[in-house]
Design a protein around this motif. Sequence first.
Motif, short mmCIF file in Angstrom:
data_model
loop_
_atom_site.label_atom_id
_atom_site.label_comp_id
_atom_site.label_asym_id
_atom_site.label_seq_id
_atom_site.Cartn_x
_atom_site.Cartn_y
_atom_site.Cartn_z
N GLU A 1 0.81 -1.21 0.00
CA GLU A 1 0.00 0.00 0.00
C GLU A 1 0.84 1.26 0.00
N THR A 2 2.06 1.17 0.53
CA THR A 2 2.93 2.35 0.60
C THR A 2 3.80 2.51 -0.64
N GLY A 3 3.68 1.57 -1.59
CA GLY A 3 4.50 1.64 -2.79
C GLY A 3 5.83 0.93 -2.66
N LYS A 4 6.05 0.28 -1.55
CA LYS A 4 7.30 -0.44 -1.33
C LYS A 4 7.22 -1.84 -1.96
N SER A 5 8.29 -2.24 -2.64
CA SER A 5 8.30 -3.54 -3.30
C SER A 5 8.35 -4.65 -2.26
N ARG A 6 7.50 -5.66 -2.46
CA ARG A 6 7.48 -6.81 -1.55
C ARG A 6 7.71 -8.12 -2.28
N GLY A 7 8.12 -8.05 -3.54
CA GLY A 7 8.38 -9.27 -4.30
C GLY A 7 8.13 -9.05 -5.78
N PHE A 8 8.03 -10.17 -6.51
CA PHE A 8 7.85 -10.09 -7.95
C PHE A 8 6.87 -11.17 -8.40
N SER A 9 6.13 -10.85 -9.44
CA SER A 9 5.35 -11.88 -10.13
C SER A 9 6.04 -12.18 -11.45
N GLU A 10 6.05 -13.44 -11.83
CA GLU A 10 6.65 -13.82 -13.10
C GLU A 10 5.65 -14.66 -13.89
N ILE A 11 5.48 -14.31 -15.15
CA ILE A 11 4.63 -15.07 -16.07
C ILE A 11 5.52 -15.60 -17.18
N THR A 12 5.51 -16.92 -17.34
CA THR A 12 6.35 -17.57 -18.34
C THR A 12 5.46 -18.35 -19.30
N HIS A 13 5.67 -18.14 -20.59
CA HIS A 13 4.89 -18.84 -21.62
C HIS A 13 5.85 -19.62 -22.52
N ASP A 14 5.57 -20.89 -22.68
CA ASP A 14 6.38 -21.74 -23.55
C ASP A 14 6.01 -21.44 -25.00
N ILE A 15 6.94 -20.80 -25.74
CA ILE A 15 6.68 -20.44 -27.14
C ILE A 15 7.65 -21.18 -28.06
N THR A 16 8.07 -22.37 -27.62
CA THR A 16 9.02 -23.13 -28.43
C THR A 16 8.47 -23.41 -29.81
#
Length: 465
Positions: free
Chosen positions: A213-228
């Motif tokens: 809520e304060t704008g401080k980073s608390r982690g990351f989300s990662e989205i990975t798509h297999d496009i082989t």
Amino acid sequence: EWDVRTNSRRWSDQLAKIFGLRHDQLPSTFDGFYPLVHPEDRERTARIANEALRGGTDYENQFRIVRPDGVIRTVHNQARVDRDESGRPVRVIGVCQDITERKLAEEQVRASQERFRMMVENVRDYAIYILDMNGYVTSWNLGAERIEGYRAEEIIGRHYSCFFPPDHAARGDPGMQLQFASVQGRYESEGWRVRKNGSQFWAHVIVTPLLDETGKSRGFSEITHDITERKRAEEDLHSYADRLKITSRRLVEVQEAERRLLARELHDRVGQNLTALGINLSIVAGGLPAGSKPELAGRLEECSSLLEGTVDAMRNVMAELRPHALDDYGLPAALRSLATGFSRRTGIQVAFEGDVPGADLPKPVDLAMFRIAQEALNNVAKHSNAKRVEIAIRRANGLATLSVRDNGVGFDPKRIERSNREAGWGLLIMRERAEAVGAQFSLKAGLRTGVQVLVEYHVSSGGVR
């Protein structure tokens, strides 16, 4: 306020409004209050109040009430128990707040979050997971299990560098991606990733920082798509395009070889025969007696004129098939000769400007530019209704440019293939000729603004002599 000693209760006007009661409906005793509480919350509410009376001082509670009209509201109650010197409760003072709207909003947010959680966890085509600030996995969905090969209990708590090829992890790619996402607000790339079984796949990856809520980073989300498969299809398409270019280049070479052969045959066979025929006609004409019929002399003169016209036509065809000026003097001379011949045949004024020295470009490029200029002039004669054409060959900053521009009626490039298939094929042939030698073809055209054909070739240091 509830006076414990007299078991009397006083209500404020606002509290009566919250409960939807008139003043004559307000319960005067403490026990009279509980019928107003929702049946499912009544026992818990009474227990909390009684525990506070037995030994507490302050208490708070949230419960539902049922108004006389049947409407259910949610209230938040805060109360204080006052006691006498002996510790017996003498008074309870409380504040009650209607929090129905807030509870509804919280329930909606909670339901939305739950739906989102269920959606993320059940997505199977995308690996979606959460990383803490140091890159350790804290959540894992079914798509991640399917794509990466790890079950949630196997991967949660491990560092996400295990998804990278060892050499990429060693050079610091995992940390660099998180740092870039923190600074830029997003990181997106394509590259190789490693499954649990050690196999690799080509992935499209998006990393986004998660903020509180304060704008401080608390982690990351990662989205990975297999496009082989998409990557393989693109590589196949590029390979196919390369093979098409090679085939097109080979077809041009075969075509030019056939043109040279046909021009040589015309010169060696038909040309010699026509030359011999001309000599014979001259001998016959010179051997006619002085008193010969005028009609016979006229026929011989007519035959000589037809022969001269045929020889001129054959020379023009031979020049079209294989321009000797291109071989002997280079592209500028060949274009100048092409412009002169075109102007003489069509009556369209042609201006030529050229500053590229002979032998400055590779022979295949010279030939491609000449053929493109040839095709462009043919299109001018057939479709443009132009009065003037400008041909220019220039060289600047390592870029050789051929330009053929007319002042004709022009056309809409988007509609050319639908409206005029022949002209569309001509444009396609010019483009393929340019691409076959590594040049870039472009077209500038508009209705009533004429047409400009451009061919640009980047001259490499090895190609310049």
